[in-house]
Design a protein around this motif. Sequence first.
Motif, PDB file in Angstrom:
ATOM      1  N   ASN A 189       0.894  -1.236   0.033  1.00 50.92           N
ATOM      2  CA  ASN A 189       0.302  -0.060  -0.044  1.00 50.92           C
ATOM      3  C   ASN A 189       0.783   1.321  -0.074  1.00 50.92           C
ATOM      4  OD1 ASN A 189      -1.654   2.053   0.467  1.00 50.92           O
ATOM      5  ND2 ASN A 189      -2.356   1.415   2.666  1.00 50.92           N
ATOM      6  N   PRO A 190       0.844   2.108  -1.056  1.00 52.72           N
ATOM      7  CA  PRO A 190       1.554   3.150  -1.003  1.00 52.72           C
ATOM      8  C   PRO A 190       1.553   4.256   0.149  1.00 52.72           C
ATOM      9  CG  PRO A 190       0.907   2.731  -3.252  1.00 52.72           C
ATOM     10  CD  PRO A 190      -0.164   1.920  -2.256  1.00 52.72           C
ATOM     11  N   ALA A 191       0.256   4.629   0.446  1.00 61.53           N
ATOM     12  CA  ALA A 191      -0.139   5.303   1.569  1.00 61.53           C
ATOM     13  C   ALA A 191       0.868   4.934   2.852  1.00 61.53           C
ATOM     14  CB  ALA A 191      -1.372   5.628   1.863  1.00 61.53           C
ATOM     15  N   ASP A 192       0.866   3.608   3.074  1.00 56.19           N
ATOM     16  CA  ASP A 192       1.560   2.910   4.400  1.00 56.19           C
ATOM     17  C   ASP A 192       3.211   3.343   4.160  1.00 56.19           C
ATOM     18  OD1 ASP A 192      -0.630   2.456   5.691  1.00 56.19           O
ATOM     19  OD2 ASP A 192      -0.509   0.303   4.806  1.00 56.19           O
ATOM     20  N   ILE A 193       3.557   3.246   2.775  1.00 56.78           N
ATOM     21  CA  ILE A 193       4.951   3.544   2.387  1.00 56.78           C
ATOM     22  C   ILE A 193       5.277   4.984   2.623  1.00 56.78           C
ATOM     23  CG2 ILE A 193       6.956   3.418   0.653  1.00 56.78           C
ATOM     24  CD1 ILE A 193       5.167   1.345  -0.870  1.00 56.78           C
TER      25      ILE A 193
END
Lengths: 307, 307
Positions: free
Chosen positions: A57-61
Amino acid sequence: MDEFELIRRYFDRAEQRPDIALGIGDDGAVITPGPGLQQVAVIDTLVEGVHFPEGYNPADIGYRVVAVNLSDIAAMGARPSWMTLALSLPQTDPDWLESFSEGLLAAATEFDVVLVGGDTTRAPQVVATVQVVGEIEAGRAIRRSGAMPGDTVYVTGTLGDAAAGLHGLQTGQPVRQLVDRFARPSARVSWGRSLVGVASAAIDVSDGFYGDLGKLLRASGVGAEIDLACLPLSESLAANFAVDEQRRFAMSGGDDYELCFTASAALPDPGILRVTAVGTVTGNPEIVVRLGDEVVPYTDRGYLHFG
Amino acid sequence: MDEFELIRRYFDRAEQRPDIALGIGDDGAVITPGPGLQQVAVIDTLVEGVHFPEGYNPADIGYRVVAVNLSDIAAMGARPSWMTLALSLPQTDPDWLESFSEGLLAAATEFDVVLVGGDTTRAPQVVATVQVVGEIEAGRAIRRSGAMPGDTVYVTGTLGDAAAGLHGLQTGQPVRQLVDRFARPSARVSWGRSLVGVASAAIDVSDGFYGDLGKLLRASGVGAEIDLACLPLSESLAANFAVDEQRRFAMSGGDDYELCFTASAALPDPGILRVTAVGTVTGNPEIVVRLGDEVVPYTDRGYLHFG
C-alpha cells in the motif's frame, strides 16, 4: 507527467511555517534556524523488496518513510521542523503517487513537519529516502552515549507488535492490531521531548530491542541486565502467540519504533509517558538476559543490513 | 562487515567544524546554526543504470553525488555546511566502498562540507542520495524567480562538454578532457557566492542549458532571446565535433553543472568569475533562439526524468 507536474500535483502544499523562507520549487529550500537552538538531522531509506513487498500500500510506504525518520528525531529529544524527499520510481502511476503522497503528507501534518524539497528519479524499483531536520535547545540532545551503571533501562509502549504483524502478513494469518503497528508505526516524538533532561541515553527500536539496546550500551561503554518477564507486551500479542514467541518478537523483532532509554532520575508523570522498566545498566559491557533469577542465553544481535 | 563497521571504516572521519556538535554515529546529527543566517537544503539521487552505467568507477560516483548537490547550493549563492548520505547497495564490496568513499570525501574536503550521518540499506542496484545543507546571509538566497525583462542572461564556464564526454564514452571515442568534465563535475560554489547581490535569478545547468534556462524563465514569468553564436564552448569540444553537434551539446546536453543566471547590474571582476553573456531577458514568455539575425526553431526541453 513530467517531474515538475509530479511535484506540483502530489507534494507541493501551501501550508508553511514561519521558519521556512522558501519551500519546494527552487534549486534548494531556505530555512531560518531559530536563536539559541541546535538542529538534528536524520535520514532513512525504504527499498521495495527489502523494507516492504512489491505491491505494498503506497500510503503506508509514504507514512512509514516519514515515521521512521521522526523516530530518530524522537530518540534525540528533538522537535521535527522540515524534511526533504528523494523518490525513485519505475514509472509515474498517478494512483500510486496519489496514495503515497497522501500517506507522506498525513504523517507530515500529524507531526508538524514541512516538506521543503526533493528529487524524483527513475529506478527499477521504488526507493524512498527522507531526511528530517529537527530543532533542540542547544546542548540538550539525548545521545546514545550517556548511560551510566545503576541507571534503569526503560522502553516506551509495547514491544514485538510490528514484527508479529509482519509475521501474520507473511503467514496469511494477519491480526489487525498487530499489522497496524507495522503499517503505521507511531513515532514517539512527544515522549522523546518529555525525556530531554531526564534520559541519560536513548535510541529508537527499529532493528529489535536487544540489538538496539546493544548499540546504546556500546556507545556508552556499559552493559545491562534485562528481565524477560518485564518486557511490555500488548494484549494482541499475548492473545495470538505462545509465550516463547511473544518474547522472541519483543526481544528481536524490528520496526516497533518505541524508544529505549536509560535514566537515573525519577520519570515525568507516567500518565503522560507510558514506559516500563525492563532492567538495569551495569559496568560489565554485555547484556545479561534473565527470567526472574535464571540467566537465559541470548545471542541475537537484531537485524543488520549487511550482517 | 555490518553497517556499523561499514560506516566506521569508510565514512567516519575525525575532521569536524565548530558548527557540527555531533556527527556520525547517533540517531541523528546535531548542528548549531549561526546567528543571522538562513540555511539552504538540497537533495539529489544517483541511480545505477540511470545516472551511471553498472561497473562505473565508484570514486567518480561518490564525487559526483556530492558535486551535483553542491551545484544546487551554488545556484542559491550559499556556502555548503554539512551533508547526509543514504546509500543502497547490492552487497558490501570493500574495494567498491573504499573507492566510493574516497571520491565522496574528496569532494567533501574540496568544498569544506562535513558528512554528519547517513543510512545504509540493501537494494538490487546502487542508489546514492546526498542531502546538503548550506548557509546564506538571511534574505540573500538567489532564487529562480527574480529575472526581469532587460536583464542579461549569462552562463559560467563552457557548455556541452559533459554530454560530449558521455557521448564519447558511449561511442568508444572518449576525449579525455570531455570525459573528465562528465566524471568529475565542478560545482561552481565560489562563483555562486560571488553572484549574491549581483544575479537577479540563477539555476544550475544539470538537465541541459535550454531546458534549465526555461525553468528559470518560467519561475520568473519572463522569456529570453538567446544567440547560438554566443554559447561558450571549450577548445576540446570545438576540436572534436562539427559545429552543429557542438551547439546541440551546448544547448541540450546535461551534466555541465555550470550556472545560468540573469543580472542587470555590472558583474564582479571577470578575472574571478568566468562568465559569458548569451542573451537577454524579454517580457514575452518563451525562448527565442537566434544565430545572429536569424531565428532558429528549437523545441528541445532538456532531459525530464518522467517526460
